[in-house]
Design an enzyme around this catalytic site. Structure first.
Site: not given
Ligand code: BGC
Length: 731
Positions: A225
């Protein structure tokens, strides 16, 4: 193209080039959420990654589909497949190769700020929807990324909390959705921020390598993530393949302000919707230090870890701390996905990548999903509305569509219909509008990154309850639209509706006994006014087609096809009401409710939900008869529409397994399968319901999935608390 191509490329790639394929970089075009530049010398194309589960998030408009919870409420995985295909086509049209979705964490905590991005408290529902969406996305040539693996069930302290959960519970409740998504062909999986039993998920060798890759045969990419990596060697040797975003928070923000980056929307930008959510007084560049003033200990990861692989992975490989074979495996996994979708043949045709955005078909699908997911919780007969009824449309946000919650799933809609517009377009009687309550604002994790523009909210006097009551007094029916507030990176503080919306409903309902409440929420809400409302509707976050979908259901042009994929109850009735379990103590959330999540808890303890799992009325009525077991994993029955109008029914089959030899705990019943069907007035049909093998089995640490021999009772019904017929399956 084949594994030979991938092998050939691996043989040609230099160390630095390989490392460049293991982490993100700045997207020169500023359109993607994540970007891997490729290797031009070897015709390995750049790869673009875009959020997310509710629609494609670039800085350009896309179809803003209903929330995942609305999709799941349809109980129709075919609709999920269509949804996935549409997401994939929109991603292609926006030149994106990887979609950062679906989100499929199990709904353990009703307060979780991201429940709207997830499907259900039940693993079978979760798995069938995850599989459908993944299959749809991948069928378009776009890589799907089920997320967040695993046990990311709360946003409070999501970047540090340790889910303390035992193996059986992980296997039976939290992992099955991911397994089904992998079996459906997902090319990537995103690891979650949290820890599981003390270990960060991006470093969790047993879950990433032993379970996901070795046991399940996942040959795709495990990506982190965003800023969700704490180490280089620890993550790389545990099985992480791609570190995202691969650059620092400052670089990310710079790229957002850079020419080509449009200064917004891309990467971790704002919702991109200038009308709703301006990104600064004059669209100013983002603040120099994006993390200033933001308490990332509570919900946000440490933003300084973004560039770890870029800075340290090559050295770690050269020092032998990360075996070169592991680096090759990381690269092979990415190349295999590109190869699989034909991208090593010179990349997608930039002039025509295929796909389409905001088509009539996608607009129609966005409306259809919103309709099919709408759950009629209570109805004393006021619905469907008479065409010529005089209606009052009341509620703080009736002049806008509720698109979703805050955070990475925000989409800039190509078009939107508000409740007022939807009702006005459909009504043949008079329509009066009185908001009755100040606007309930969208909240977003991105707000923390935005300079304060000094805008204190709306100008002018607050809308008054009295106006709403007066409008209701003059109308045949009052339609009150209420909403909650939810965002990634924070949980809802309460399941009560924010502001004084409960008081607004009470006041309107006291004036007009034909008051219909439509709640647009991320999940369960408390309804203290339930007895005073003539009808209660759960509309979730319906997306861009909010108004037209609401009108279609309220006027009965479509039957409300939705059933609850999560139990609705007062906050204190859920198993996570105990602080030790949620939000946890001393950095640990103890999952010691075990298997008793959602309806499993309510059934085991006899606690009364407000609205049980699987509940939802139709405008038609249904009779069930002649159930029998077809084989040891299928039951069938006859369903008849005994009403005088067409309707949609969702038949649910719950399995009650025999006692285990040593009396291990088993939930009283577990959903094994379901079927959604449309029936005309008077029509009957024989329906087969396929049961998930896991509903018969339990996970044993030594034996794996184990079916205890004996009689498995299968109950068929309209909800977890409205069971109509029983069948026995002998195993
Ligand atoms: C989220 C993800 C997301 C990523 C990119 C993170 O804060 O948990 O679900 O895909 O950011 O935006």
């Amino acid at each position: 193209m084949s594994s030979e191509t991938v092998d050939g490329l691996l043989a040609e790639l230099r160390l630095a080039e390989k490392v460049r394929l293991t982490h993100g970089a700045t997207d020169t075009e500023g359109t993607a959420t994540g970007f891997v530049p490729g290797v031009e010398r070897l015709d390995i194309p750049p790869v673009r990654f875009s959020d997310g589960p509710l629609g494609v998030r670039t800085d350009e408009p896309a179809t803003a589909f209903p929330a995942s919870s609305a999709l799941a409420a349809s109980f129709d995985p075919e609709l999920a497949r269509e949804f996935g295909r549409a997401l994939g086509r929109e991603a292609l049209a926006r030149d994106q190769d990887v979609l950062l979705g679906p989100g499929l964490n199990l709904v353990r905590v009703p307060h979780c700020g991201r429940n709207f991005e997830y499907y259900s408290e039940d693993p079978v529902v979760t798995g069938r929807f995850a599989a459908g969406v993944v299959d749809g996305i991948e069928s378009t040539g776009v890589v799907a990324t089920p997320k967040h693996f695993v046990a990311n069930n709360q946003e409070t302290a999501r970047a540090s909390v340790s889910a303390e959960v035992d193996e059986r519970v992980l296997r039976e409740i939290y992992l099955p959705g991911f397994r089904d998504a992998v079996d459906a062909g997902a090319g990537a999986v995103m690891s979650s921020y949290n820890r599981v039993n003390g270990t960060y998920m991006s470093e969790h060798e047993r879950l990433l390598t032993d379970v996901l890759k070795a046991e399940w045969g996942f040959d795709g990419v495990v990506m982190s993530d965003w800023f969700g990596t704490e180490s280089v060697v620890g993550t790389a040797t545990a099985g992480l393949d791609l570190q995202m975003p691969g650059i620092s928070a400052e670089e990310l923000f710079e790229s957002m302000g850079a020419p080509g980056g449009e200064g917004d929307g891309a990467d971790r930008g704002d919702s991109g919707d200038a009308d709703r959510d301006a990104d600064g007084p004059d669209g100013d560049a983002p603040p120099a230090d994006p993390t200033e003033g933001f308490d990332y200990a509570d919900g946000m990861p440490d933003p300084t870890t973004g560039g770890l692989y870029r800075e340290e992975l090559a050295d770690a490989v050269e020092a032998g701390e990360v075996p070169e074979s592991r680096l090759d495996d990381m690269v092979r996994r990415l190349l295999t996905q590109l190869d699989r979708h034909g991208l090593l043949d010179g990349g997608r045709d930039a002039a025509d990548p295929g796909g389409a955005v905001d088509t009539p078909e996608h607009r129609g699908l966005a409306e259809r999903v919103a309709v099919r997911g709408t759950v009629l919780l209570d109805n004393d007969g006021v619905l469907p509305l008479a065409d010529d009824a005089d209606v009052a449309v009341v509620g703080p946000n009736v002049d806008e569509a509720i698109l979703g919650g805050g955070g990475s799933s925000e989409v800039t809609p190509a078009t939107e219909t508000s409740p007022v517009e939807g009702i006005e377009a459909r009504a043949e009687g008079s329509v009066s509008v009185a908001r009755g309550h100040p606007r309930v604002e969208d909240i977003s994790l991105f707000d923390a990154f935005e300079p304060d523009d000094g805008n204190e909210g709306e100008a002018g006097p607050d809308p008054s309850v009295d106006d709403a009551v007066a409008a209701a007094a003059d109308a045949d029916v009052a339609l009150v639209f209420v909403r909650d507030q939810a965002t990634e990176a924070a949980d809802r503080e309460s399941l009560a509706l924010p502001g004084e919306q409960d008081e607004l409903i009470e006041a309107v309902a006291a004036e007009n006994d034909r008051t219909v409440v439509v709640a647009n929420t991320s999940g369960p809400f408390e309804a203290p006014w339930r007895e005073d409302a003539a009808a209660v509707v759960a509309g979730w976050y319906p997306g861009q087609a909010h108004g037209s979908a609401a009108a279609a259901v309220l006027y009965g042009d479509s039957d409300p096809g939705g059933r609850l994929p999560v139990t609705f109850a007062p906050a204190e009735a859920y198993p996570t009401a105990d602080e030790r379990r949620y939000p946890g103590v001393d950095g640990q959330a103890h999952y010691d409710e075990g298997l008793l999540v959602g309806y499993r808890h309510f059934d085991a303890t006899g606690a009364e939900p407000t609205y049980p799992f699987g509940h939802g009325h139709s405008y038609a009525n249904f009779a069930y008869r002649d159930a029998r077991a077809v084989d040891d994993a299928t039951v069938e029955l006859t369903v008849e529409n005994t009403g005088d109008r067409p309707g949609r029914e969702v038949v649910q089959a719950y399995v009650d397994s025999p006692a285990t030899p040593d009396d291990l705990e088993r939930p009283p019943r577990e959903l094994g399968g379901f079927a959604s069907l449309a029936l005309d007035a008077g029509e009957s049909r024989r329906v087969a319901v396929a049961l998930d093998e896991r509903a018969f089995a339990r996970y044993d640490a030594d034996e794996g999935w184990t079916v205890d021999p004996g009689e498995h009772a299968v109950s068929l019904g309209r909800s977890s608390r409205d069971l109509r017929l029983d069948v026995t399956i002998e195993r």
